[in-house]
Design an enzyme around this catalytic site. Structure first.
Site, PDB file in Angstrom:
ATOM      1  N   GLU A  79      -1.056  -3.012  -9.892  1.00 19.66           N
ATOM      2  CA  GLU A  79      -0.501  -3.693  -8.539  1.00 19.66           C
ATOM      3  C   GLU A  79       0.237  -4.224  -9.048  1.00 19.66           C
ATOM      4  OE1 GLU A  79      -2.883  -4.648  -6.391  1.00 19.66           O
ATOM      5  OE2 GLU A  79      -3.653  -2.237  -6.743  1.00 19.66           O
ATOM      6  N   GLU A  83       1.135  -0.973   0.007  1.00 15.78           N
ATOM      7  CA  GLU A  83       0.267  -0.076   0.415  1.00 15.78           C
ATOM      8  C   GLU A  83       0.705   1.481  -0.125  1.00 15.78           C
ATOM      9  OE1 GLU A  83      -3.061  -0.653  -0.980  1.00 15.78           O
ATOM     10  OE2 GLU A  83      -3.489  -2.935  -0.665  1.00 15.78           O
ATOM     11  N   HIS A  97       1.681   2.246  -3.724  1.00 15.21           N
ATOM     12  CA  HIS A  97       0.911   2.588  -4.355  1.00 15.21           C
ATOM     13  C   HIS A  97       1.192   4.148  -4.109  1.00 15.21           C
ATOM     14  CE1 HIS A  97      -1.537  -0.512  -6.037  1.00 15.21           C
ATOM     15  NE2 HIS A  97      -1.826  -1.497  -4.883  1.00 15.21           N
TER      16      HIS A  97
END
Length: 292
Positions: A220, A144, A147
């Site tokens: 991803e 995360e 990201h």
């Protein structure tokens, strides 16, 4: 998906509001046709506007809809560990410290959102904390943080803005065509234009989301790589394997092409076009250096 849904809703509401207020009349060229230059500018302004409004409220919406408890003062050792882990990973990734939160859900999951690399939120579910080892949770947090560091939300907002622009533009061109050619309306725009435009906007937005979904799947893989760098490749693979077990899917499929929907036939193939994440098996293969 929340971002995309919000974006679509904003675009439709803006379009209807502008029609009611009569703003779109500026797009008519002397009442007989569309001013394509003005239409393109209009589409770009509202296309990117809808996308960035969605991005601007994404963190607030995520907190409200998921009922996220943002950790400000750790209540226990687990929350303290979460804060310290994200702080260490954020420093290693070169970004500002994100807000860290937990939300109640039996499903093992996590997400990151926010307007920029230095104004983000990283949240994990209670189910993830219960079902994964500390090393696997660290890998998920690294994913995360990856990201955020990669600027994925802003990049997706830009792509969505481009897509919105063409959706708004093409929907009005189609509406104008139906109004003029099919219903023979020679002056102004009749009900056929407005109805066709609204329907076309919704259908084109759904089709255009295929582009956004494809790009999301590529991001991803990059986030998995970031998680592997921040927490270790084995930990990242272990986290993905844990997610696969939680979803009731086998990790090692006898036929790797099953992930591409060959076994499932055409419906599975179409479904894949709208997937925000690649199949877990592909992500594991990529981390093992087996992808492709």
């Amino acid at each position: 998906m929340l971002f995309l849904g919000t974006n679509l809703a904003i675009i439709v509401v803006l379009s209807i509001t502008l029609r009611i207020l009569g703003v779109e009349r500026i797009l008519d060229e002397q009442g007989v046709g569309l001013n394509l230059n003005a239409l393109l500018v209009f589409a770009a302004v509202f296309g990117f506007g809808g996308s960035f409004i969605s991005l601007a409220i994404s963190k607030w919406m995520a907190k409200k809809t998921m009922n996220v408890h943002v950790i400000e003062e750790p209540r226990n050792a687990t929350e303290q560990w979460l804060l310290e882990t994200v702080r260490r990973q954020a420093r290693a990734a070169g970004i500002g410290m994100p807000e860290v939160g937990i939300y109640d859900s039996p499903d093992p999951n996590a997400f990151a959102t926010g307007m920029s690399r230095n104004n983000a939120l990283v949240a994990v579910s209670s189910g993830l904390m219960r079902s994964m080892s500390q090393g696997e949770v660290e890998a998920v947090l690294g994913h995360e943080v990856g990201h955020v560091a990669n600027g994925d939300m802003v990049t997706l907002a830009l792509i969505q803005g481009v897509v919105n622009t063409f959706v708004i533009f093409l929907a009005r061109v189609l509406g104008h065509f139906v109004d003029r050619v099919v219903f023979k309306n020679e002056q102004g725009h009749g009900p056929a234009f407005w109805i066709t435009t609204i329907v076309a906007e919704i259908l084109l937005a759904i089709l255009a989301s295929i582009i956004v979904m494809w790009f999301s799947r590529q991001r991803e893989f990059r986030a998995d790589e970031a998680g592997a760098k921040l927490a270790g490749r084995d930990q990242m693979i272990g986290a993905l394997e844990s997610l696969a077990r939680a979803s009731g899917r086998p990790v090692d499929m006898p036929d790797q092409m099953a992930a591409f929907g060959i076994r499932g036939g055409v419906p599975q193939g179409i479904k894949r076009l709208f997937m925000t994440h690649p199949p877990i098996e592909e992500r594991i293969m990529a981390l093992k250096g087996m992808r492709g």
